[in-house]
Design a protein around this motif. Structure first.
Motif, PDB file in Angstrom:
ATOM      1  N   PRO A 163     -53.131 -60.169 -81.852  1.00  0.00           N
ATOM      2  CA  PRO A 163     -52.545 -60.070 -80.521  1.00  0.00           C
ATOM      3  C   PRO A 163     -51.773 -58.766 -80.294  1.00  0.00           C
ATOM      4  O   PRO A 163     -51.632 -58.313 -79.171  1.00  0.00           O
ATOM      5  N   HIS A 164     -51.308 -58.144 -81.356  1.00  0.00           N
ATOM      6  CA  HIS A 164     -50.572 -56.889 -81.228  1.00  0.00           C
ATOM      7  C   HIS A 164     -51.510 -55.715 -80.965  1.00  0.00           C
ATOM      8  O   HIS A 164     -51.059 -54.637 -80.612  1.00  0.00           O
ATOM      9  N   TRP A 165     -52.797 -55.898 -81.182  1.00  0.00           N
ATOM     10  CA  TRP A 165     -53.754 -54.803 -81.056  1.00  0.00           C
ATOM     11  C   TRP A 165     -54.532 -54.846 -79.746  1.00  0.00           C
ATOM     12  O   TRP A 165     -55.490 -54.110 -79.570  1.00  0.00           O
ATOM     13  N   VAL A 166     -54.144 -55.667 -78.829  1.00  0.00           N
ATOM     14  CA  VAL A 166     -54.862 -55.791 -77.570  1.00  0.00           C
ATOM     15  C   VAL A 166     -54.754 -54.471 -76.807  1.00  0.00           C
ATOM     16  O   VAL A 166     -53.676 -53.906 -76.671  1.00  0.00           O
TER      17      VAL A 166
ATOM     18  N   ARG B 195     -57.825 -62.304 -93.894  1.00  0.00           N
ATOM     19  CA  ARG B 195     -58.299 -62.728 -92.575  1.00  0.00           C
ATOM     20  C   ARG B 195     -57.170 -63.381 -91.784  1.00  0.00           C
ATOM     21  O   ARG B 195     -57.034 -63.168 -90.585  1.00  0.00           O
ATOM     22  N   GLY B 196     -56.350 -64.164 -92.454  1.00  0.00           N
ATOM     23  CA  GLY B 196     -55.212 -64.794 -91.789  1.00  0.00           C
ATOM     24  C   GLY B 196     -54.219 -63.754 -91.288  1.00  0.00           C
ATOM     25  O   GLY B 196     -53.703 -63.852 -90.168  1.00  0.00           O
ATOM     26  N   ASP B 197     -53.950 -62.745 -92.126  1.00  0.00           N
ATOM     27  CA  ASP B 197     -53.053 -61.661 -91.712  1.00  0.00           C
ATOM     28  C   ASP B 197     -53.617 -60.946 -90.486  1.00  0.00           C
ATOM     29  O   ASP B 197     -52.896 -60.649 -89.542  1.00  0.00           O
ATOM     30  N   GLY B 198     -54.914 -60.667 -90.509  1.00  0.00           N
ATOM     31  CA  GLY B 198     -55.549 -59.990 -89.381  1.00  0.00           C
ATOM     32  C   GLY B 198     -55.481 -60.827 -88.121  1.00  0.00           C
ATOM     33  O   GLY B 198     -55.215 -60.324 -87.029  1.00  0.00           O
ATOM     34  N   ALA B 199     -55.700 -62.124 -88.251  1.00  0.00           N
ATOM     35  CA  ALA B 199     -55.653 -63.017 -87.090  1.00  0.00           C
ATOM     36  C   ALA B 199     -54.249 -63.061 -86.494  1.00  0.00           C
ATOM     37  O   ALA B 199     -54.085 -63.094 -85.274  1.00  0.00           O
ATOM     38  N   ARG B 200     -53.237 -63.037 -87.342  1.00  0.00           N
ATOM     39  CA  ARG B 200     -51.861 -63.055 -86.829  1.00  0.00           C
ATOM     40  C   ARG B 200     -51.491 -61.733 -86.170  1.00  0.00           C
ATOM     41  O   ARG B 200     -50.696 -61.684 -85.246  1.00  0.00           O
TER      42      ARG B 200
END
Length: 68
Positions: A29-32, A21-26
């Motif tokens: 922003p790149h997937w906007v 989940r932490g990796d996904g949260a970081r």
């Protein structure tokens, strides 16, 4: 004859759900994606040529939420 060593196996460390989940949260922003404008409404009179198979129509008709 030349002997080559066998490649050693790589073992990835076990990740916890919190790590993932932490990796996904970081990375989020790149997937906007850019906001695209909503399509303009179309008059029902302009919609023609749509064919719905009888089995599909019966399925929807039998579903209380959608049909009769």
């Amino acid at each position: 004859m030349t002997m080559y060593p066998a490649p050693s196996e790589r073992h990835e460390p076990e990740l916890s759900l919190a790590d993932l989940r932490g990796d996904g949260a970081r990375m989020a922003p790149h997937w906007v994606t850019p906001v695209s404008p909503s399509p303009a409404p179309v008059s029902p009179a302009l919609i023609h040529g749509v064919v719905v198979p009888a089995a599909s129509a019966r399925l929807i008709d039998a579903t209380a939420e959608y049909g009769g």
